[in-house]
Design an enzyme around this catalytic site. Structure first.
Site, PDB file in Angstrom:
ATOM      1  N   GLU A   1      32.922  37.522  42.314  1.00 32.89           N
ATOM      2  CA  GLU A   1      33.286  36.228  41.746  1.00 32.89           C
ATOM      3  C   GLU A   1      32.073  35.794  40.934  1.00 32.89           C
ATOM      4  O   GLU A   1      31.042  35.419  41.485  1.00 32.89           O
ATOM      5  CB  GLU A   1      33.585  35.210  42.853  1.00 32.89           C
ATOM      6  CG  GLU A   1      34.779  35.548  43.718  1.00 32.89           C
ATOM      7  CD  GLU A   1      36.106  35.364  42.997  1.00 32.89           C
ATOM      8  OE1 GLU A   1      36.106  34.980  41.816  1.00 32.89           O
ATOM      9  OE2 GLU A   1      37.150  35.619  43.626  1.00 32.89           O
TER      10      GLU A   1
ATOM     11  N   HIS B   1      35.958  38.962  38.718  1.00 33.31           N
ATOM     12  CA  HIS B   1      36.809  37.769  38.887  1.00 33.31           C
ATOM     13  C   HIS B   1      35.999  36.508  38.640  1.00 33.31           C
ATOM     14  O   HIS B   1      34.769  36.521  38.555  1.00 33.31           O
ATOM     15  CB  HIS B   1      37.367  37.711  40.311  1.00 33.31           C
ATOM     16  CG  HIS B   1      38.459  38.698  40.578  1.00 33.31           C
ATOM     17  ND1 HIS B   1      39.797  38.354  40.550  1.00 33.31           N
ATOM     18  CD2 HIS B   1      38.416  40.029  40.864  1.00 33.31           C
ATOM     19  CE1 HIS B   1      40.537  39.434  40.811  1.00 33.31           C
ATOM     20  NE2 HIS B   1      39.715  40.464  41.010  1.00 33.31           N
TER      21      HIS B   1
HETATM   22 ZN    ZN Z   1      40.658  36.411  40.555  1.00 34.38          ZN
END
Ligand code: ZN
Length: 345
Positions: free
Chosen positions: A308, A232
């Site tokens: 992330e 992500h």
């Molecule tokens: Zn995401």
């Protein structure tokens, strides 16, 4: 992912960051809401990477002279043309570069000995041994156009529910998170396939809808994956910068499996740092963070991390995340982490 960071702040960090929580929440919400721009301009690199090497190498002991694929994307450093951020970390590539072909019995010393051959005959280190790695590129390209589908609530583990999927965030320039996730995922897929891993993707294109988060988790479980890596990009306030690796704070498959996920997380964190990337200056601690509200983690029974890779609303991170060399750098770091984790196990 936008939403991931936002949910978070209601947790234990909500207290710590209480003062700024409202600010951040506003920023992330805005990012999440933003309509996905119609552009699909990103195609070239990702599609090339996706189709670059359809070959998997299940065999462990193939003769070393038969390279599975000559690796269209040499695992060397990123393009020298780009201002790659401090590429001073070369130990990452050492294993491949140091590989020497087994000498062919040397019958007579009449031929010019095959000394330091500068030709790039390096072979990928086939450490995968056919082990299954599930790569989960977050979100999907047609999610924004199908709100009814992606807003349907699904099981998120431990009695929680969540929307099937979300649109994700984007950079200020409109480069979307689903494009970024796809770009890194396909590059990672290529590297790992060249190393002999059996790589499976939770989605096989960047223009579809979903799948739902619970389905993505089930995908890794059903594949009995040795490793699950969910990719992500965050949509936080502009000052937040760097990556963080998340694991479940409520292990769904017991302490032993949780320990494996933790080991995977720290190994990948170390590899990303070695690849020249910086842990988040804002969330988690030392690039690691445990979450209780993410379906992909709550429902997984395999060693799983969600990452992330950076903050798409931070100018430095956004520049890196939007570039092909930046995505290659990230994929390389992830691959080294997976490799190291498998090697240690
Ligand atoms: Zn995401």
């Amino acid at each position: 992912m936008g939403q991931h960071g936002r949910r978070h702040r209601r947790g234990r960090f909500g207290v710590i960051f209480g003062a700024t929580a409202a600010l951040l929440l506003a920023g992330c919400a805005a990012a999440e809401q933003q309509a996905v721009p119609p552009s699909t301009s990103f195609t070239p690199a990702s599609s090339a990477a996706a189709s670059a090497s359809p070959v998997t190498v299940p065999g462990l002991t193939t003769p070393s002279s038969e390279s599975p694929t000559p690796s269209p994307t040499p695992e060397s450093t990123t393009s020298s043309a780009e201002p790659a951020p401090e590429q001073t970390t070369e130990p990452v590539d050492a294993p491949d570069d140091d590989y020497t072909e087994p000498a062919p019995a040397r019958p007579e010393p009449q031929e010019p000995a095959q000394t330091a051959d500068p030709a790039p005959e390096q072979q990928p280190a086939a450490t995968g041994g056919g082990r299954v790695v599930v790569i989960d590129p977050g979100h999907n390209g047609a999610n924004a156009a199908n709100p009814d589908t992606i807003n349907a609530l699904v099981d998120a583990g431990f009695g929680q529910t969540k929307p099937c999927n979300t649109t994700g965030t984007s950079t200020n320039a409109g480069y979307t998170e689903h494009q970024f996730n796809w770009g890194v995922a396909t590059r990672l897929q290529s590297i790992l396939q060249n190393r002999g891993f059996d790589v499976r993707m939770t989605r096989t294109s960047d223009d579809g809808v979903g799948p739902c988060v619970n389905k993505r988790a089930a995908f890794g479980n059903d594949a009995n994956a040795a490793v699950v890596v969910s990719i992500h990009g965050d949509g936080d306030d502009a000052g937040a910068q760097g990556f963080y690796v998340m694991t479940s704070e409520r292990p769904p498959a017991g302490a032993a499996m949780a320990a494996r996920s933790d080991a995977l997380a720290s190994t990948i964190r170390d590899a990303l740092v070695n690849a020249g990337l910086s842990p988040s200056n804002h969330l988690g601690s030392g690039g690691l963070w445990k979450r209780g509200d993410l379906a992909g983690l709550n429902l997984s029974t395999r060693p799983t991390v969600m990452i992330e890779m950076g903050n798409m609303r931070n100018s430095s991170d956004a520049a890196l995340m939007s570039s092909s060399p930046g995505q290659q750098q990230m994929a390389q770091g992830l691959a080294e982490g997976v490799n190291a984790y498998i090697g240690a196990g």
